[in-house]
Each structure stands twice: as structure tokens, then as C-alpha cells.
Design a protein around this motif. Structure first.
Motif, PDB file in Angstrom:
ATOM      1  N   TYR A  29       0.858  -1.179   0.000  1.00  0.00           N
ATOM      2  CA  TYR A  29       0.000   0.000   0.000  1.00  0.00           C
ATOM      3  C   TYR A  29       0.896   1.232   0.000  1.00  0.00           C
ATOM      4  O   TYR A  29       1.734   1.398   0.887  1.00  0.00           O
ATOM      5  CB  TYR A  29      -0.909   0.011   1.226  1.00  0.00           C
ATOM      6  CG  TYR A  29      -1.873  -1.148   1.265  1.00  0.00           C
ATOM      7  CD1 TYR A  29      -3.085  -1.077   0.591  1.00  0.00           C
ATOM      8  CD2 TYR A  29      -1.569  -2.308   1.964  1.00  0.00           C
ATOM      9  CE1 TYR A  29      -3.980  -2.146   0.619  1.00  0.00           C
ATOM     10  CE2 TYR A  29      -2.447  -3.368   2.003  1.00  0.00           C
ATOM     11  CZ  TYR A  29      -3.645  -3.287   1.325  1.00  0.00           C
ATOM     12  OH  TYR A  29      -4.524  -4.344   1.345  1.00  0.00           O
ATOM     13  N   PHE A  32      -2.599   5.909   2.192  1.00  0.00           N
ATOM     14  CA  PHE A  32      -3.639   5.474   3.124  1.00  0.00           C
ATOM     15  C   PHE A  32      -5.000   5.350   2.444  1.00  0.00           C
ATOM     16  O   PHE A  32      -5.867   4.620   2.929  1.00  0.00           O
ATOM     17  CB  PHE A  32      -3.732   6.461   4.291  1.00  0.00           C
ATOM     18  CG  PHE A  32      -4.574   5.970   5.419  1.00  0.00           C
ATOM     19  CD1 PHE A  32      -4.116   4.967   6.268  1.00  0.00           C
ATOM     20  CD2 PHE A  32      -5.841   6.483   5.635  1.00  0.00           C
ATOM     21  CE1 PHE A  32      -4.902   4.496   7.309  1.00  0.00           C
ATOM     22  CE2 PHE A  32      -6.635   6.033   6.676  1.00  0.00           C
ATOM     23  CZ  PHE A  32      -6.167   5.032   7.518  1.00  0.00           C
ATOM     24  N   VAL A  35      -5.674   1.852   1.666  1.00  0.00           N
ATOM     25  CA  VAL A  35      -6.038   1.100   2.868  1.00  0.00           C
ATOM     26  C   VAL A  35      -7.518   1.309   3.191  1.00  0.00           C
ATOM     27  O   VAL A  35      -8.242   0.370   3.521  1.00  0.00           O
ATOM     28  CB  VAL A  35      -5.155   1.538   4.055  1.00  0.00           C
ATOM     29  CG1 VAL A  35      -5.627   0.884   5.347  1.00  0.00           C
ATOM     30  CG2 VAL A  35      -3.701   1.194   3.791  1.00  0.00           C
ATOM     31  N   ILE A 274       0.003   5.535  11.696  1.00  0.00           N
ATOM     32  CA  ILE A 274       0.990   5.311  10.631  1.00  0.00           C
ATOM     33  C   ILE A 274       1.914   6.511  10.507  1.00  0.00           C
ATOM     34  O   ILE A 274       3.133   6.365  10.330  1.00  0.00           O
ATOM     35  CB  ILE A 274       0.276   5.018   9.300  1.00  0.00           C
ATOM     36  CG1 ILE A 274      -0.483   3.694   9.372  1.00  0.00           C
ATOM     37  CG2 ILE A 274       1.279   4.986   8.140  1.00  0.00           C
ATOM     38  CD1 ILE A 274      -1.332   3.386   8.151  1.00  0.00           C
ATOM     39  N   LEU A 279       3.279   1.231  13.494  1.00  0.00           N
ATOM     40  CA  LEU A 279       2.678   0.396  12.462  1.00  0.00           C
ATOM     41  C   LEU A 279       1.954  -0.814  13.031  1.00  0.00           C
ATOM     42  O   LEU A 279       0.906  -1.216  12.525  1.00  0.00           O
ATOM     43  CB  LEU A 279       3.753  -0.057  11.470  1.00  0.00           C
ATOM     44  CG  LEU A 279       4.505   1.057  10.735  1.00  0.00           C
ATOM     45  CD1 LEU A 279       5.458   0.467   9.706  1.00  0.00           C
ATOM     46  CD2 LEU A 279       3.533   2.010  10.055  1.00  0.00           C
ATOM     47  N   CYS A 283      -1.989  -1.632  12.479  1.00  0.00           N
ATOM     48  CA  CYS A 283      -2.505  -2.878  11.910  1.00  0.00           C
ATOM     49  C   CYS A 283      -3.608  -3.459  12.787  1.00  0.00           C
ATOM     50  O   CYS A 283      -4.612  -3.979  12.278  1.00  0.00           O
ATOM     51  CB  CYS A 283      -1.370  -3.893  11.764  1.00  0.00           C
ATOM     52  SG  CYS A 283      -0.225  -3.507  10.424  1.00  0.00           S
ATOM     53  N   PHE A 301      -4.048  -7.011   7.628  1.00  0.00           N
ATOM     54  CA  PHE A 301      -2.882  -6.164   7.422  1.00  0.00           C
ATOM     55  C   PHE A 301      -1.739  -6.586   8.336  1.00  0.00           C
ATOM     56  O   PHE A 301      -1.958  -6.988   9.480  1.00  0.00           O
ATOM     57  CB  PHE A 301      -3.221  -4.693   7.711  1.00  0.00           C
ATOM     58  CG  PHE A 301      -4.230  -4.100   6.766  1.00  0.00           C
ATOM     59  CD1 PHE A 301      -3.818  -3.434   5.618  1.00  0.00           C
ATOM     60  CD2 PHE A 301      -5.589  -4.221   7.012  1.00  0.00           C
ATOM     61  CE1 PHE A 301      -4.744  -2.897   4.739  1.00  0.00           C
ATOM     62  CE2 PHE A 301      -6.525  -3.677   6.154  1.00  0.00           C
ATOM     63  CZ  PHE A 301      -6.093  -3.021   5.013  1.00  0.00           C
ATOM     64  N   ASP A 305       2.833  -4.757   5.038  1.00  0.00           N
ATOM     65  CA  ASP A 305       1.900  -4.257   4.032  1.00  0.00           C
ATOM     66  C   ASP A 305       1.842  -2.733   4.004  1.00  0.00           C
ATOM     67  O   ASP A 305       1.694  -2.127   2.940  1.00  0.00           O
ATOM     68  CB  ASP A 305       0.490  -4.798   4.293  1.00  0.00           C
ATOM     69  CG  ASP A 305       0.425  -6.311   4.195  1.00  0.00           C
ATOM     70  OD1 ASP A 305       1.268  -6.882   3.489  1.00  0.00           O
ATOM     71  OD2 ASP A 305      -0.463  -6.903   4.830  1.00  0.00           O
ATOM     72  N   ILE A 306       1.922  -2.107   5.169  1.00  0.00           N
ATOM     73  CA  ILE A 306       1.744  -0.651   5.248  1.00  0.00           C
ATOM     74  C   ILE A 306       3.038   0.097   5.511  1.00  0.00           C
ATOM     75  O   ILE A 306       3.032   1.303   5.709  1.00  0.00           O
ATOM     76  CB  ILE A 306       0.726  -0.300   6.359  1.00  0.00           C
ATOM     77  CG1 ILE A 306       1.217  -0.779   7.725  1.00  0.00           C
ATOM     78  CG2 ILE A 306      -0.640  -0.884   6.045  1.00  0.00           C
ATOM     79  CD1 ILE A 306       0.315  -0.373   8.873  1.00  0.00           C
ATOM     80  N   ILE A 309       3.820   3.178   3.394  1.00  0.00           N
ATOM     81  CA  ILE A 309       3.022   4.403   3.540  1.00  0.00           C
ATOM     82  C   ILE A 309       3.756   5.425   4.383  1.00  0.00           C
ATOM     83  O   ILE A 309       3.746   6.614   4.088  1.00  0.00           O
ATOM     84  CB  ILE A 309       1.650   4.069   4.172  1.00  0.00           C
ATOM     85  CG1 ILE A 309       0.873   3.114   3.273  1.00  0.00           C
ATOM     86  CG2 ILE A 309       0.847   5.340   4.409  1.00  0.00           C
ATOM     87  CD1 ILE A 309      -0.455   2.671   3.865  1.00  0.00           C
TER      88      ILE A 309
END
Length: 591
Positions: A29, A32, A35, A274, A279, A283, A301, A305-306, A309
Motif C-alpha cells: 500500500y 492510506f 487502505v 501510521i 505500524l 494494523c 494487514f 503491508d503498510i 506508507i
């Protein structure tokens, strides 16, 4: 050998072929908004938050606006003369009436029979020499909300938006109930000052959280949770049933308290988490929203994955200074100051003209709620259905209509055609105020949401609300006295001048914000969103490369640790980078 025995041997014989690992599709991702699309930008969780805020606004409006209408309603008075005869003095009192009371009344008591609503003006006899105490209470409440907004903005950006919700709402209910025991206007104003301070904190943090929970498309719906049409209509019903300020506060809190527990189910803003590089906690929040108990999107998540970002940035102590720390933010902040002061001036003019009549405070409160009910719905429909119906168009369009209507009011009052409290002027001021509160204010909030990054967004909303309360104080000190002066038209000229100034500044300096993604870090506040500068495909490639590098480094570290462990066991390793376990190749040589 029989066929059965061959099959049995094949089952017993060990196989040395490596088991293939199941290939897992890795999702990266890059912002955001992706997401939000995955967990549901406007699902059951967002709707639940909308309903809770809408319901909690009954408590907030019932306390913070009490003095505007219901609390300052003046009853008739029973004047007991020296010969024990009684005289009825009709409200509102003025200079001649006050002179008569001072010279002839040995005792003064409010007339409670057939009274629509018994206010604190009647309870504490805030008339004549004490009539200015009503303004003192209003200024104290506005000043407390101002301080609460400032502190709430800083708390929201440093400790989280969700931190003080439940505790703050509980304390608001407690202080609201405490004011029923007040024995003087001073005690009442102090308790309500604490209440408004708490409201300022919650208002700022809750508004920030609501706009970060959803995407740009549905943000206009979440913002409308802070419009108070249902709250005003409910307050009018409570006032009509209770007919007295003490019982009013009791029933106000009985109605509002059951849903206060809804704040316990609020989750922290994942966008803020985030941006702060939390993180793992982000999640947990995202997985909770995506769970079947809420949006049921079955998304899952992980921090990997994030991870793309979050933009690496030094996290400092953000405060009001950072709203002016760059040229881009300084220009926007100055525009926001002008806009909010204009909004406050127009709203205050309504309070001092239409709401100041006090013919029927309950009916006035009910009408106020009914008029606010339809305009936000129309704006939401147009905003969702018409892409070209942008923020700047709404911002400037509402101001132009307000300027025209106030121009007509100025002409009527200046020429002596109408007085400031005539029906024609009242109608024009009511229409102007509804546009001001339901269109202009919503777009101020929308613009603020997009123009300030996540790490200082709560501070920005605290800044916004603080100037709204400053405008309210200016209104009490300047606009209200002008109405009873020799130049009553001045109470309309000052807001008109602010409207014209805001139109000019907004036309040249306010950018269109509809459809633009929110910023998260301070570096974006100066240069814009990174994905706006680079093609999306390139962003995804960079994100994937970043994660691949991390996986490669982890694998190399594991190989090095295995090689060192083998050397300690007396094995010779030709190279740590090609070292494998014993059963995987001939690279390990025994002594």
C-alpha cells in the motif's frame, strides 16, 4: 515382489525432494487511501461513529448554547411595594423599569405561573445592574472553550485522538449535573466554564478523528455529524417538558448519558498511528475495523503491508508555530483566521438580533434546529453527485450570498426602513446564518482537513476553533453594544466587511481541495503528496523494491548466523553467503 508390496515400499521410502513453499501474494500500500478502500471507507464502523457523535451533540449543544436562548430568558417580576401591595413588572426590563424597582420595590420575585421556561436570569435576578452578568457567563464559557480547543489540539497530535474521549464525555456529564446545585451566577459560570473546556478538547479531537476515518468522497458526511439540527430540536423538547433550568440539566444528562459508553468503542485513528510510525498498533486498528463485527471486508494487514506508507521524518514537538513554519502553511493559516472570524461575526449577529428577541426561546430553538436539518442534506447530495461542485465553489458561493443578504439588511437599517429587530431583517439574518453554519463552516473544515498534514491536523483544528471562540468574544464586546448604540447598522457593517475581505482573499489564494488526498508528514505540507509528483506505477515499484531489499537483508543475516554457528561446531565454510544446511548441499566440509 507383488504389486501390493511395491506400493507399500513406495509409501515407506523417504523422499528427499524439497517441499515447495506456498507462494504468498504480497500487497504493498503506497498511500492510506488504498487502505481505506480495502477496509471500507464508509462502512458500519464509520456509520456507528457518525451516530454516536450525532447523539453526543445533544449534550454538547445543550450545555454550550444554553445561555444563548434558554438561559437568558427573562420572566415577569412581582414587585412588593412598601404598603405590601404587589405590582407586575413585565419583561424585558429597561432603564425606566430599573429605576422604578430601585425606588419602590422592597422585594422582587420572578413570576413562575404559566412561565414557558424558568432560566438563571430569573433564578439569580440578573437584571438592571446585574444584567451584564449574562454576558460575563457567555464570555467565560467561550474563553474556556478556546483554551480547551488549544490544549485538545496539542493532546490529539501528541497522545492520540482517541485518548480522552470516554473520560472527557463522562466529566462533561458530571459537570453538567453539578451546575444544578449552583447557588449563584459565579458558581454556575465556573462549573459551565469547566464543562466548556472539556467540550473544547473533545470537539477538536473528535472532529479530527472523524475526518481521518473515511475517504475524501464521504468526508462531507462525517463532518455533518457536528451540525446540530437534531440536537436543537431535542433540546427544545427537553426545555418544553421541564420548564426550568435545573430539571432541564437533569433530563439533558439522562438522555445523553446512555450512549456515552459508545466512546469506549472508538478506535484510534490509524492514519495518525501510521504517521507516527506505530505500524503494529495501526494494523490492530485496521484489522479490527475490517473484522466481521464491523465492516466485514475480510482484509488482513501486517506491518510489512503498510510500511511503504510511512515517510521517514524526524518527529518533533509540533505546536501552533508549525502552522506558520512554511510559506505554504502560513498563507493557508492566515486565510483560515480570516474565514473563521467572518463565520463567527455572522453567527453572533444572529444571536444578538433574532435570538435576542426572547419572545419564545423554546420555539426559537426548535425553529433553529428545523432550519439546519435540510441544508446539510442538500449539500451532501450535491457534493456526492456533482464532481464539479468543489470546495472553493461552495466556499465563495456561500460568501457571495451572505454578502448580498447582509447588504440588503444594511440598506434597510441605514435608511430607517426597518429596525434591526424587525421581521424583515430577522428573516434575512436567519437565511444568512443557515448558509453560514451549514455551507460555509463545513467547507472551512473540509479545507482545513486537506491543507494540513496528519501530524499537525489536530493542532490545526484546535487553532480553527480557538479563533471561532475569539470571534464570539469579540461579538459580545463589540457587536452587541453596537445594536443599542446610536449606530446599530455597525453590527452588520463589520460582518459585511469581513465577508468582502474573505471573498477577495479566498478567490486569489484558496486552492480547490476536492478530490485531493490528505497529507501526512510536514515534508508533504511544503512539497505536496509524493504520489502526486510521481506516477503510481513508479511508487509501487519503489515500495516493492524497498520491501524486497528488507527481505534480502534478513535472509543474508540468517545465512551469516548459520555460517558462524557452523564454524563454532568445527565445520569449514567456504563462504557464509553460500552456506547451506547439511542436507542441502556439499558446501560444508567436515574436518
Amino acid at each position: 515382489m507383488s504389486e501390493f508390496e511395491e506400493v507399500e515400499l513406495k509409501q515407506i521410502r523417504p523422499t528427499y525432494a524439497k517441499k515447495r513453499k506456498e507462494k504468498k501474494d504480497v500487497v504493498f500500500y503506497t498511500n492510506f487511501e488504498e487502505v481505506l478502500q480495502k477496509i471500507g471507507a464508509f462502512g458500519p464502523y464509520q456509520i456507528f461513529c457518525f451516530i454516536v457523535i450525532l447523539y453526543a451533540s445533544i449534550e454538547w449543544a445543550g450545555n454550550s448554547t444554553f445561555m444563548h436562548l434558554l438561559g437568558s430568558f427573562e420572566p415577569d417580576w412581582n414587585c412588593t411595594l412598601a404598603n405590601n401591595q404587589t405590582v407586575i413588572i413585565t419583561a424585558p426590563t429597561h432603564d425606566d423599569t430599573c429605576n422604578f424597582i430601585k425606588q419602590n420595590c422592597t422585594n422582587l420575585a420572578p413570576v413562575k405561573q404559566n412561565l414557558e421556561f424558568f432560566s438563571i436570569v430569573g433564578q439569580f435576578q440578573l437584571i438592571c445592574d446585574d444584567s451584564d452578568k449574562v454576558e460575563y457567563i457567555e464570555v467565560i464559557m467561550a474563553g474556556s472553550s478556546l483554551i480547551g480547543s488549544i490544549i485538545g489540539g496539542h493532546m490529539g497530535d501528541h497522545f492520540g485522538r482517541q485518548t480522552i474521549f470516554f473520560t472527557g464525555e463522562l466529566l462533561i456529564i458530571i459537570t453538567s449535573m453539578m451546575c444544578t446545585a449552583a447557588q449563584s451566577w459565579i458558581a454556575f459560570s465556573v462549573i459551565q466554564g469547566v464543562n466548556c473546556f472539556l467540550y473544547g478538547v473533545i470537539e477538536t479531537t473528535s472532529l479530527t478523528m472523524m475526518v481521518e476515518f473515511t475517504s475524501n468522497k464521504f468526508r462531507v458526511i462525517m463532518v455533518n455529524a457536528f451540525q446540530w439540527p437534531i440536537a436543537y430540536m431535542t433540546i427544545a423538547l427537553i426545555a418544553w417538558l421541564t420548564q426550568g433550568w435545573q430539571v432541564y440539566f437533569v433530563f439533558l444528562n439522562l438522555v445523553s448519558s446512555p450512549l456515552a459508553i459508545g466512546f469506549m468503542l472508538f478506535l484510534e485513528s490509524p492514519r495518525w498511528l501510521i504517521a507516527r510510525n506505530d505500524l503494529s498498533e495501526a494494523c490492530e486498528v485496521l484489522n479490527d475495523i475490517a473484522h466481521q463485527r464491523w465492516n466485514n471486508t475480510k482484509a488482513r494487514f501486517t506491518t510489512k503491508d503498510i510500511s511503504a506508507i510511512h515517510k521517514q521524518e524526524k518527529q518533533g514537538f509540533y505546536w501552533f508555530y508549525h502552522l506558520f513554519s512554511t510559506k505554504r502553511l502560513a498563507k493557508q493559516s492566515c486565510l483560515q483566521i480570516i474565514s473563521v472570524l467572518t463565520y463567527a461575526m455572522v453567527s453572533n449577529t444572529y444571536l444578538f438580533t433574532v435570538a435576542g428577541l426572547h419572545d419564545s426561546p423554546i420555539i426559537s430553538t426548535l425553529i433553529d434546529g428545523v432550519l439546519r436539518l435540510f441544508i446539510p442534506i442538500i449539500i451532501v447530495i450535491f457534493d456526492l453527485m456533482v464532481p464539479s461542485f468543489g470546495r472553493k465553489i461552495q466556499f465563495l458561493g456561500s460568501l457571495v450570498i451572505e454578502g448580498i443578504l447582509f447588504g440588503v439588511v444594511i440598506a434597510l437599517v441605514a435608511t430607517g426602513t426597518c429596525t434591526y429587530d424587525s421581521k424583515a431583517v430577522n428573516i434575512l439574518v436567519i437565511v444568512t446564518t443557515m448558509i453560514n453554519d451549514c455551507i460555509f463552516w463545513i467547507n472551512i473544515v473540509q479545507i482545513t482537513t486537506q491543507r494540513y498534514p496528519t501530524v499537525i491536523r489536530c493542532v490545526a483544528f484546535g487553532f480553527l476553533h480557538s479563533f471561532r471562540h475569539i470571534g464570539a468574544i469579540i461579538g459580545f464586546l463589540i457587536l452587541k453594544p453596537l445594536l443599542t448604540s446610536t449606530w446599530p447598522v455597525g453590527a452588520f457593517v463589520i460582518p459585511e466587511a469581513m465577508i468582502v475581505l474573505t471573498i477577495l482573499v479566498g478567490f486569489f489564494f484558496q486552492p480547490e481541495t476536492k478530490g485531493k488526498a490528505l497529507m501526512d508528514q510536514m515534508v508533504e505540507a511544503n512539497y505536496g503528496r509524493l504520489e502526486n509528483e510521481l506516477p503510481r506505477a513508479l511508487m509501487r515499484l519503489a515500495a516493492g523494491h524497498r520491501v524486497d531489499q528488507s527481505e534480502t537483508r534478513q535472509q543474508h543475516r540468517k545465512d551469516m548466523e548459520s555460517a558462524k554457528a557452523a564454524e563454532l561446531m568445527g565445520k569449514k565454510v567456504s563462504s557464509p553467503w553460500v552456506f547451506k544446511e547439511k542436507d542441502s548441499g556439499p558446501n560444508v566440509k567436515e574436518d
